[in-house]
Write a protein that holds these residues in place. Structure first.
Motif, PDB file in Angstrom:
ATOM      1  N   GLU A  76       0.841  -1.191   0.000  1.00  0.00           N
ATOM      2  CA  GLU A  76       0.000   0.000   0.000  1.00  0.00           C
ATOM      3  C   GLU A  76       0.877   1.241   0.000  1.00  0.00           C
ATOM      4  O   GLU A  76       2.048   1.182   0.372  1.00  0.00           O
ATOM      5  CB  GLU A  76      -0.931   0.009   1.211  1.00  0.00           C
ATOM      6  N   THR A  77       0.297   2.354  -0.415  1.00  0.00           N
ATOM      7  CA  THR A  77       1.031   3.615  -0.442  1.00  0.00           C
ATOM      8  C   THR A  77       0.733   4.482   0.775  1.00  0.00           C
ATOM      9  O   THR A  77       1.325   5.544   0.913  1.00  0.00           O
ATOM     10  CB  THR A  77       0.707   4.421  -1.715  1.00  0.00           C
ATOM     11  N   ARG A  78      -0.151   4.036   1.648  1.00  0.00           N
ATOM     12  CA  ARG A  78      -0.426   4.798   2.872  1.00  0.00           C
ATOM     13  C   ARG A  78       0.707   4.502   3.854  1.00  0.00           C
ATOM     14  O   ARG A  78       0.714   3.471   4.519  1.00  0.00           O
ATOM     15  CB  ARG A  78      -1.790   4.416   3.452  1.00  0.00           C
ATOM     16  N   VAL A  79       1.650   5.398   3.914  1.00  0.00           N
ATOM     17  CA  VAL A  79       2.824   5.239   4.774  1.00  0.00           C
ATOM     18  C   VAL A  79       2.968   6.471   5.657  1.00  0.00           C
ATOM     19  O   VAL A  79       2.359   7.501   5.405  1.00  0.00           O
ATOM     20  CB  VAL A  79       4.116   5.042   3.936  1.00  0.00           C
ATOM     21  N   GLY A  80       3.763   6.333   6.690  1.00  0.00           N
ATOM     22  CA  GLY A  80       4.090   7.494   7.515  1.00  0.00           C
ATOM     23  C   GLY A  80       3.043   7.862   8.539  1.00  0.00           C
ATOM     24  O   GLY A  80       3.186   8.860   9.230  1.00  0.00           O
ATOM     25  N   ASP A  81       1.972   7.089   8.628  1.00  0.00           N
ATOM     26  CA  ASP A  81       0.998   7.346   9.681  1.00  0.00           C
ATOM     27  C   ASP A  81       0.907   6.104  10.550  1.00  0.00           C
ATOM     28  O   ASP A  81       1.594   5.119  10.326  1.00  0.00           O
ATOM     29  CB  ASP A  81      -0.359   7.751   9.116  1.00  0.00           C
ATOM     30  N   ASN A  82       0.072   6.154  11.533  1.00  0.00           N
ATOM     31  CA  ASN A  82      -0.023   5.062  12.492  1.00  0.00           C
ATOM     32  C   ASN A  82      -1.365   4.367  12.313  1.00  0.00           C
ATOM     33  O   ASN A  82      -2.305   4.628  13.037  1.00  0.00           O
ATOM     34  CB  ASN A  82       0.117   5.635  13.908  1.00  0.00           C
ATOM     35  N   HIS A  83      -1.470   3.508  11.289  1.00  0.00           N
ATOM     36  CA  HIS A  83      -2.721   2.792  11.059  1.00  0.00           C
ATOM     37  C   HIS A  83      -2.470   1.294  11.009  1.00  0.00           C
ATOM     38  O   HIS A  83      -1.339   0.837  10.892  1.00  0.00           O
ATOM     39  CB  HIS A  83      -3.417   3.276   9.779  1.00  0.00           C
ATOM     40  N   HIS A  84      -3.560   0.554  11.119  1.00  0.00           N
ATOM     41  CA  HIS A  84      -3.493  -0.900  11.146  1.00  0.00           C
ATOM     42  C   HIS A  84      -4.450  -1.450  10.088  1.00  0.00           C
ATOM     43  O   HIS A  84      -4.943  -0.693   9.254  1.00  0.00           O
ATOM     44  CB  HIS A  84      -3.838  -1.406  12.551  1.00  0.00           C
ATOM     45  N   HIS A  85      -4.726  -2.755  10.138  1.00  0.00           N
ATOM     46  CA  HIS A  85      -5.541  -3.376   9.092  1.00  0.00           C
ATOM     47  C   HIS A  85      -6.573  -4.331   9.668  1.00  0.00           C
ATOM     48  O   HIS A  85      -6.342  -4.952  10.703  1.00  0.00           O
ATOM     49  CB  HIS A  85      -4.631  -4.108   8.092  1.00  0.00           C
ATOM     50  N   LEU A  86      -7.684  -4.430   8.960  1.00  0.00           N
ATOM     51  CA  LEU A  86      -8.761  -5.363   9.260  1.00  0.00           C
ATOM     52  C   LEU A  86      -8.862  -6.293   8.057  1.00  0.00           C
ATOM     53  O   LEU A  86      -8.954  -5.831   6.919  1.00  0.00           O
ATOM     54  CB  LEU A  86     -10.072  -4.613   9.471  1.00  0.00           C
ATOM     55  N   VAL A  87      -8.785  -7.609   8.302  1.00  0.00           N
ATOM     56  CA  VAL A  87      -8.777  -8.596   7.223  1.00  0.00           C
ATOM     57  C   VAL A  87      -9.996  -9.498   7.357  1.00  0.00           C
ATOM     58  O   VAL A  87     -10.293 -10.009   8.445  1.00  0.00           O
ATOM     59  CB  VAL A  87      -7.487  -9.458   7.278  1.00  0.00           C
ATOM     60  N   CYS A  88     -10.703  -9.704   6.244  1.00  0.00           N
ATOM     61  CA  CYS A  88     -11.857 -10.605   6.234  1.00  0.00           C
ATOM     62  C   CYS A  88     -11.354 -12.050   6.231  1.00  0.00           C
ATOM     63  O   CYS A  88     -10.549 -12.437   5.380  1.00  0.00           O
ATOM     64  CB  CYS A  88     -12.728 -10.347   5.011  1.00  0.00           C
ATOM     65  N   ARG A  89     -11.847 -12.840   7.157  1.00  0.00           N
ATOM     66  CA  ARG A  89     -11.453 -14.249   7.249  1.00  0.00           C
ATOM     67  C   ARG A  89     -11.975 -15.077   6.073  1.00  0.00           C
ATOM     68  O   ARG A  89     -11.436 -16.125   5.754  1.00  0.00           O
ATOM     69  CB  ARG A  89     -11.987 -14.868   8.537  1.00  0.00           C
ATOM     70  N   SER A  90     -13.010 -14.574   5.421  1.00  0.00           N
ATOM     71  CA  SER A  90     -13.628 -15.336   4.347  1.00  0.00           C
ATOM     72  C   SER A  90     -13.003 -15.034   2.982  1.00  0.00           C
ATOM     73  O   SER A  90     -12.513 -15.930   2.313  1.00  0.00           O
ATOM     74  CB  SER A  90     -15.131 -15.058   4.327  1.00  0.00           C
ATOM     75  N   CYS A  91     -12.986 -13.775   2.572  1.00  0.00           N
ATOM     76  CA  CYS A  91     -12.515 -13.431   1.223  1.00  0.00           C
ATOM     77  C   CYS A  91     -11.130 -12.793   1.196  1.00  0.00           C
ATOM     78  O   CYS A  91     -10.546 -12.636   0.130  1.00  0.00           O
ATOM     79  CB  CYS A  91     -13.512 -12.504   0.531  1.00  0.00           C
ATOM     80  N   GLY A  92     -10.609 -12.398   2.352  1.00  0.00           N
ATOM     81  CA  GLY A  92      -9.283 -11.800   2.415  1.00  0.00           C
ATOM     82  C   GLY A  92      -9.245 -10.306   2.156  1.00  0.00           C
ATOM     83  O   GLY A  92      -8.162  -9.721   2.078  1.00  0.00           O
TER      84      GLY A  92
END
Length: 140
Positions: A76-92
């Motif tokens: 991803e190009t979102r860099v330099g900030d403090n974020h995280h990720h949510l991943v779908c267990r079914s479709c990814g």
């Protein structure tokens, strides 16, 4: 749209056609895998060329590599900030989640012997996206 050549030069990289193509694809397709990027550039670049470009982009700080457990590496190009990720267990599917504390790192370990400091935490939340939840409820 952001000029990829300017971004590349600003990061100290030469503006090559493969780097521009990969960066432009990522700017419109966050959380892409190498397969996604190959499709985005209509197969015009080999996977090895894409990997090489991604390594250069990640090492320069233009791109962030994320590796959710059991999932393909994504970029991803979102860099330099403090974020995280949510991943779908079914479709990814992957979505960005802003840090609730808003200060890095979001999680501070109680003790970290052998480390002078902790400056980052990689947090991945897991769940089911709305599309998969609707599909599952229709099948039930």
């Amino acid at each position: 749209m952001t000029d990829s050549a300017v971004l590349l030069r600003g990061a100290g990289l030469r503006s090559t056609a493969p780097r521009r193509a990969v960066l432009e694809a990522l700017l419109t397709r966050p959380h892409s895998t190498v397969t996604d990027l190959s499709q985005a550039v209509d197969g015009q670049l080999s996977n090895q060329t894409i990997y090489n470009a991604l390594d250069d982009l990640a090492n320069s700080g233009l791109v962030r590599r994320i590796e959710p457990a059991g999932s393909a590496t994504r970029y991803e190009t979102r860099v330099g900030d403090n974020h995280h990720h949510l991943v779908c267990r079914s479709c990814g599917a992957v979505a960005d989640v802003d840090c609730e504390i808003a200060e890095a790192p979001c999680l501070v370990p109680g003790a970290h012997p052998g480390f002078a400091r902790v400056d980052e935490a990689e947090v991945v939340f897991w769940g089911i996206c709305n599309d998969c939840a609707m599909t599952q409820s229709r099948q039930a």
